[in-house]
Design a protein around this motif. Structure first.
Motif, short mmCIF file in Angstrom:
data_model
loop_
_atom_site.label_atom_id
_atom_site.label_comp_id
_atom_site.label_asym_id
_atom_site.label_seq_id
_atom_site.Cartn_x
_atom_site.Cartn_y
_atom_site.Cartn_z
N CYS A 122 0.83 -1.21 0.00
CA CYS A 122 0.00 0.00 0.00
C CYS A 122 0.86 1.26 0.00
CB CYS A 122 -0.96 0.01 1.19
SG CYS A 122 -2.35 -1.11 0.96
N VAL A 123 2.01 1.18 0.65
CA VAL A 123 2.95 2.31 0.62
C VAL A 123 3.55 2.44 -0.78
CG1 VAL A 123 5.16 3.16 1.49
CG2 VAL A 123 3.48 2.19 3.07
N LEU A 124 3.88 1.29 -1.36
CA LEU A 124 4.50 1.27 -2.68
C LEU A 124 3.51 1.72 -3.77
CD1 LEU A 124 7.36 0.37 -3.51
CD2 LEU A 124 6.41 -1.87 -4.03
N LEU A 160 11.81 -11.72 -8.61
CA LEU A 160 10.55 -11.24 -9.19
C LEU A 160 10.69 -11.15 -10.70
CD1 LEU A 160 7.69 -9.98 -8.78
CD2 LEU A 160 8.84 -7.76 -8.50
N LEU A 161 9.81 -11.84 -11.42
CA LEU A 161 9.82 -11.81 -12.88
C LEU A 161 8.68 -10.91 -13.35
CD1 LEU A 161 10.00 -15.70 -13.47
CD2 LEU A 161 11.94 -14.13 -13.28
N LEU A 162 9.01 -9.87 -14.11
CA LEU A 162 7.99 -8.93 -14.56
C LEU A 162 7.94 -8.92 -16.09
CD1 LEU A 162 8.89 -5.89 -12.27
CD2 LEU A 162 6.94 -7.44 -11.99
N ASP A 163 6.76 -9.21 -16.64
CA ASP A 163 6.61 -9.23 -18.09
C ASP A 163 5.90 -7.95 -18.56
OD1 ASP A 163 6.55 -9.85 -20.74
OD2 ASP A 163 5.57 -11.80 -20.50
N GLU A 164 6.65 -7.08 -19.17
CA GLU A 164 6.13 -5.83 -19.75
C GLU A 164 5.19 -5.06 -18.84
OE1 GLU A 164 5.52 -5.45 -23.78
OE2 GLU A 164 6.60 -7.25 -24.35
N PRO A 165 5.69 -4.65 -17.67
CA PRO A 165 4.81 -3.88 -16.79
C PRO A 165 4.38 -2.54 -17.37
CG PRO A 165 7.07 -3.89 -15.95
CD PRO A 165 7.00 -4.88 -17.07
N PHE A 178 8.00 2.00 -12.63
CA PHE A 178 9.45 1.81 -12.65
C PHE A 178 10.10 2.35 -11.39
CE2 PHE A 178 10.98 0.13 -16.80
CZ PHE A 178 9.75 -0.21 -17.28
N ASP A 179 9.58 3.44 -10.85
CA ASP A 179 10.09 3.95 -9.57
C ASP A 179 9.87 2.92 -8.47
OD1 ASP A 179 10.90 6.30 -10.70
OD2 ASP A 179 9.23 7.51 -9.95
N ALA A 180 8.72 2.27 -8.50
CA ALA A 180 8.42 1.26 -7.47
C ALA A 180 9.38 0.07 -7.59
CB ALA A 180 6.97 0.80 -7.60
N ILE A 181 9.68 -0.32 -8.81
CA ILE A 181 10.62 -1.44 -9.03
C ILE A 181 12.00 -1.07 -8.50
CG2 ILE A 181 11.78 -2.84 -10.78
CD1 ILE A 181 9.24 -2.44 -12.54
N ARG A 182 12.44 0.14 -8.81
CA ARG A 182 13.75 0.61 -8.34
C ARG A 182 13.79 0.61 -6.81
NH1 ARG A 182 14.05 5.15 -11.03
NH2 ARG A 182 15.47 4.44 -12.63
N ASN A 198 9.70 -1.47 -23.79
CA ASN A 198 10.07 -0.09 -23.55
C ASN A 198 11.55 -0.03 -23.17
OD1 ASN A 198 10.34 2.55 -22.64
ND2 ASN A 198 8.23 2.59 -21.88
N ALA A 199 12.40 -0.14 -24.20
CA ALA A 199 13.83 -0.36 -23.96
C ALA A 199 14.47 0.80 -23.21
CB ALA A 199 14.53 -0.57 -25.30
N TYR A 200 14.04 2.01 -23.50
CA TYR A 200 14.69 3.16 -22.87
C TYR A 200 14.53 3.12 -21.34
CZ TYR A 200 15.81 7.92 -21.54
OH TYR A 200 16.37 9.00 -20.93
N HIS A 201 13.30 2.99 -20.90
CA HIS A 201 13.06 2.95 -19.45
C HIS A 201 13.71 1.73 -18.81
CE1 HIS A 201 9.92 6.03 -20.06
NE2 HIS A 201 10.33 6.39 -18.87
N ALA A 202 13.60 0.61 -19.48
CA ALA A 202 14.12 -0.63 -18.91
C ALA A 202 15.65 -0.56 -18.75
CB ALA A 202 13.73 -1.81 -19.80
N LEU A 203 16.33 -0.04 -19.76
CA LEU A 203 17.79 0.03 -19.70
C LEU A 203 18.26 1.10 -18.72
CD1 LEU A 203 18.69 -0.45 -23.48
CD2 LEU A 203 18.97 -2.11 -21.62
N LYS A 204 17.47 2.14 -18.55
CA LYS A 204 17.82 3.17 -17.54
C LYS A 204 17.72 2.58 -16.14
CE LYS A 204 18.18 7.38 -18.02
NZ LYS A 204 18.16 8.83 -18.09
N LEU A 205 16.76 1.70 -15.95
CA LEU A 205 16.50 1.13 -14.63
C LEU A 205 17.47 0.00 -14.30
CD1 LEU A 205 14.46 0.80 -12.20
CD2 LEU A 205 13.29 -0.88 -13.65
#
Ligand code: ATP
Length: 240
Positions: A122-124, A160-165, A178-182, A198-205
């Motif tokens: 709930c916080v996340l 945790l395995l995430l498929d195209e969140p 993505f902030d929550a994953i980080r 979404n390669a840009y966000h994924a590679l940044k993370l």
């Protein structure tokens, strides 16, 4: 010496009938890492994630997790090893409430940590908290995606395995996810394997990434190195 990776995929091939979807894939995920797998539609990203989770099973090659061969294990046994999956297409239970969906996630531990973990997710994801009594099927796409991840977290995964969140979501919602994953990785050291278009966000993370083309890994490196790679830029980043 170096610690062996938490997850090691070695020379894995997976077929649908006589058609190969994965061809000799090698990939490592170390404890505490965020690793991403990027690639175009139909490259085999979901297939790799599902193969790790035991359905479909690899036709050849091996998958080891925490030193144990899981290549031929059934999915329910893999789930008990603290691997959780948030599948593509946000498969929440649509007729159940948000709260009940989270209870299903906690079922692996007979609900023992439910109250404590409910507070954490709930916080996340404050949006999930606001909607605990709503039927999951009536939530927006982004909300269902958050719920799918929250439900996976309720099982207390080590991996945790995430498929195209980010699939089909508005940029601001994608940023929130993505902030929550980080945050999960930073504060809990959770190991995360993220399949993304979404390669840009994924590679940044991600700490490291792999590029999948037609069922084969064609490139790998740090997130930064792949972001800076001209071939990756031309194929996956331009206009993205
Ligand atoms: P996307 O980003 O579009 O989800 P992907 O990289 O996740 O793509 P997969 O879903 O793994 O790709 O599909 C890889 C290949 O396997 C595709 O050619 C797809 O059509 C095929 N495929 C996937 N699932 C099945 C199935 N159940 N039966 C037959 N072929 C399948």
């Amino acid at each position: 010496g170096r610690k062996p990776p938490l997850l090691a995929v070695r020379d894995v091939s997976t077929y649908y009938g006589s058609v190969a979807a994965l061809r000799g894939v090698d990939l490592d995920v170390a404890e505490g890492e965020i690793v991403t797998l990027i690639g175009a539609n139909g490259a085999g990203k979901s297939t790799l994630m599902m193969t790790i989770f035991g359905s479909p099973q690899a036709r050849s090659g091996t998958i080891t997790y925490d030193g144990r061969d899981i290549t031929r294990m059934p999915t329910h046994a893999i789930a008990r090893l603290a691997i959780a999956q948030s599948p593509e297409g946000r498969r929440v239970f649509p007729r159940m409430s948000v709260y009940e969906n989270l209870q299903m996630g906690a079922a692996l531990h007979d609900g023992r940590f439910f109250a404590e973990d409910l507070e954490k997710v709930c916080v996340l994801f404050p949006r999930v908290k606001e909607r605990l009594n709503q039927r999951a099927g009536t939530m927006s796409g982004g909300e269902q995606q958050m719920l799918a991840i929250a439900r996976a977290l309720m099982s207390r995964p080590r991996l945790l395995l995430l498929d195209e969140p980010s699939l089909g979501l508005a940029p601001l919602v994608v940023k929130g996810i993505f902030d929550a994953i980080r945050e999960l990785n930073r504060t809990e050291g959770m190991t995360i394997f993220l399949v993304e278009q979404n390669a840009y966000h994924a590679l940044k993370l991600a700490h490291r990434g792999y590029v999948l083309v037609n069922g084969r890994v064609t490139m790998s490196g740090t997130g930064r190195a792949l972001l800076d790679d001209p071939n990756v830029q031309a194929a996956y980043l331009e206009g993205g």
